[in-house]
Design an enzyme around this catalytic site. Structure first.
Site, PDB file in Angstrom:
ATOM      1  CE  LYS A   1     -48.273  10.571  -9.955  1.00 46.51           C
ATOM      2  NZ  LYS A   1     -48.238   9.176  -9.498  1.00 46.51           N
TER       3      LYS A   1
ATOM      4  N   GLY B   1     -54.488   1.674 -22.681  1.00 45.54           N
ATOM      5  CA  GLY B   1     -53.201   2.342 -22.470  1.00 45.54           C
ATOM      6  C   GLY B   1     -52.083   1.388 -22.839  1.00 45.54           C
ATOM      7  CE1 TYR B   2     -50.342  -3.222 -25.443  1.00 44.51           C
ATOM      8  CE2 TYR B   2     -48.594  -2.595 -26.960  1.00 44.51           C
ATOM      9  CZ  TYR B   2     -49.338  -3.573 -26.317  1.00 44.51           C
ATOM     10  OH  TYR B   2     -49.069  -4.903 -26.559  1.00 44.51           O
TER      11      TYR B   2
ATOM     12  CG  ASN C   1     -43.293   0.895 -17.851  1.00 41.18           C
ATOM     13  OD1 ASN C   1     -42.814  -0.122 -18.343  1.00 41.18           O
ATOM     14  ND2 ASN C   1     -43.195   1.178 -16.571  1.00 41.18           N
TER      15      ASN C   1
ATOM     16  N   GLY D   1     -49.347  -0.433 -19.307  1.00 45.44           N
ATOM     17  CA  GLY D   1     -50.277  -1.172 -20.164  1.00 45.44           C
ATOM     18  C   GLY D   1     -49.578  -2.241 -20.980  1.00 45.44           C
ATOM     19  CE1 TYR D   2     -45.317  -5.169 -25.194  1.00 46.31           C
ATOM     20  CE2 TYR D   2     -43.485  -4.178 -23.999  1.00 46.31           C
ATOM     21  CZ  TYR D   2     -43.980  -5.165 -24.842  1.00 46.31           C
ATOM     22  OH  TYR D   2     -43.146  -6.133 -25.322  1.00 46.31           O
TER      23      TYR D   2
HETATM   24  N1  GLU Z   1     -45.614   6.817 -10.576  1.00 47.62           N
HETATM   25  C1  GLU Z   1     -45.769   5.568  -9.928  1.00 47.62           C
HETATM   26  C2  GLU Z   1     -47.070   5.534  -9.143  1.00 47.62           C
HETATM   27  O1  GLU Z   1     -47.998   6.243  -9.421  1.00 47.62           O
HETATM   28  C3  GLU Z   1     -44.541   5.157  -9.135  1.00 47.62           C
HETATM   29  C4  GLU Z   1     -44.163   6.038  -7.990  1.00 47.62           C
HETATM   30  C5  GLU Z   1     -42.812   5.699  -7.349  1.00 47.62           C
HETATM   31  O2  GLU Z   1     -42.245   4.700  -7.713  1.00 47.62           O
HETATM   32  O3  GLU Z   1     -42.399   6.478  -6.491  1.00 47.62           O
HETATM   33  O4  GLU Z   1     -47.254   4.726  -8.255  1.00 47.62           O
END
Ligand code: GLU
Length: 415
Positions: free
Chosen positions: A105, A217-218, A220, A222-223
């Site tokens: 991340k 949460g709204y 990507n 949530g919406y």
């Molecule tokens: N950020 C997203 C997650 O937490 C997607 C991660 C990705 O597609 O590599 O799963």
């Protein structure tokens, strides 16, 4: 109110899985820490001519099953500990979904709401240039996360490609379709979540038609979750964003609330709805609660007030271990983040495969593959939870951590 950090939650969850699986303490020591953490200072020229300096990070947790994979988050409260927890969750998530990836991340501590598109573009490109050597389609593949989107991914792809000297679409996922993105990626997390909620509803003999839903949460996730649940016939009675929430017993129209948010900056003050707080949203009387905002929302202080029968975690880490226990004891069916929101990374994997093979799949193909894969993961976790007589969180952790531990043991340690 007591607030646990995301990292302490992730560590506690890992310990639980290690104990349940009776893993070697050495393996536990390995998995507790990320393999590599890159800390960078992202320096850019701001629009007013001043210099902006932002803290950036990319945490690569473990990669025994394939290249690192995980999103990039822009948030003013971001800490390296949060990113470490989120990277760890990605490792388990990819293992549960049986994807050939490890977990990572990244993020930058900034407030994207106060920055221009030009500033965000320079920030993204500079950040990529600083971690470039550790990225790549066979090393580490970024994707969107909180407050980053398709445009951010396009800048990442372009910066990576420019530095390489040739176009490398497989270096990032979540890109716009025109430059190699996959059909269905934008809605993938929410669609996967809806498939999981549908399977859980079968167990509880809950009819999805007219089931009531509340979404925190709204963005990507949530919406799109609200929209998909609405299209399945559910009644979305409450939604919220960082400014607050709204409630309407007759149900809202998700696209109308989205248009209102675009115009006014928030979901609050929508016609025919009562304004509520985020805390009230979590306590809304409903069948399905979807926390799709940030970590640490359902804690020991409010878990007993959650009335939903199903909690499907769109966010990463919204529930603390103490709250998990409280919810399990009162019979709430909680579908854990590392399963419930794995549709996003699953379609990221499909995108990467399409890029590597220079193919483009139809939306129908993508969604069918997603449905098959996430439904299988759901039942893998469900089966283990029955066998262990545990909640689904514990089972999911056991499955994910167990697969990674097994891979480490098989590979052995070099030298
Ligand atoms: N950020 C997203 C997650 O937490 C997607 C991660 C990705 O597609 O590599 O799963």
């Amino acid at each position: 109110m007591t607030r646990q950090t995301a990292l302490s939650v992730a560590q506690e969850q890992l310990k639980l899985a290690v104990e349940k699986l009776e893993l070697d303490p050495g393996i536990h020591k390995i998995l507790k820490k990320p393999k590599r953490s890159l800390i960078v200072s992202v320096t850019i020229k701001m629009d007013d001519g001043t210099i902006g300096v932002f803290d950036g990070v990319r945490v690569q947790h473990w990669d025994v099953k394939g290249p690192f994979k995980g999103g990039i988050r822009y948030h003013p409260d971001l800490t390296i500990d949060d990113v470490t927890a989120l990277a760890m969750w990605m490792t388990w998530k990819c293992a549960i979904a049986d994807l050939p990836y490890g977990g990572a991340k990244g993020g930058i501590c900034c407030n994207p709401k106060e920055m221009s598109q030009g500033e965000l573009e320079r920030l993204t490109r500079r950040y990529v240039s600083l971690i470039f050597e550790y990225l790549g389609p066979h090393r580490d593949i970024p994707a969107p996360d909180v407050y980053t989107n398709e445009q951010t991914m396009a800048w990442i792809m372009d910066t990576y490609s420019q530095l390489k000297g040739y176009s490398v679409p497989e270096s990032v996922t979540g890109k716009p379709v025109e430059i190699g993105g996959s059909e269905g990626r934008v809605c993938a997390t929410s669609l996967g979540l809806a498939f999981c909620a549908r399977e859980a509803a079968k167990f509880l003999k809950l009819n999805m038609k007219n089931a009531t839903v509340a979404v925190q949460g709204y963005g990507n996730v949530g919406y799109n979750a609200a929209s998909i649940m609405h299209s399945l016939g559910c009644k979305v009675v409450a939604v919220s964003d960082s400014s607050g929430g709204i409630y309407c017993s007759d149900g809202i129209i998700p696209s109308a609330v989205y248009a209102h948010k675009k115009k006014t900056g928030s979901v609050v003050n929508h016609k025919n709805c009562a304004n509520i707080t985020n805390e009230e949203l979590l306590q809304t009387k409903c069948d399905i609660l979807i926390p799709a905002a940030l970590q640490n929302q359902i804690t020991k202080d409010n878990a007993d007030k959650v009335k939903a029968k199903i909690v499907a975690e769109g966010a990463n880490g919204p529930t603390t271990p103490e709250a998990d226990k409280a919810l399990h004891e009162k019979g709430t069916c909680l579908i854990p983040d590392i399963l419930a929101n794995s549709g996003g990374v699953t379609v990221s994997y499909f995108e990467w495969v399409q890029n590597l093979t220079r193919e483009h799949w139809t939306l129908k193909e993508v969604n069918e593959k997603l449905e098959n894969k996430i439904t299988k993961s759901f039942y893998d976790v469900q089966k283990l939870s029955r066998k262990e007589e545990s909640d689904m969180r514990t089972a999911a952790l056991m499955l994910g951590v167990g697969r990674v531990a097994h891979a480490i043991t098989t590979l052995g340690l070099w030298p």
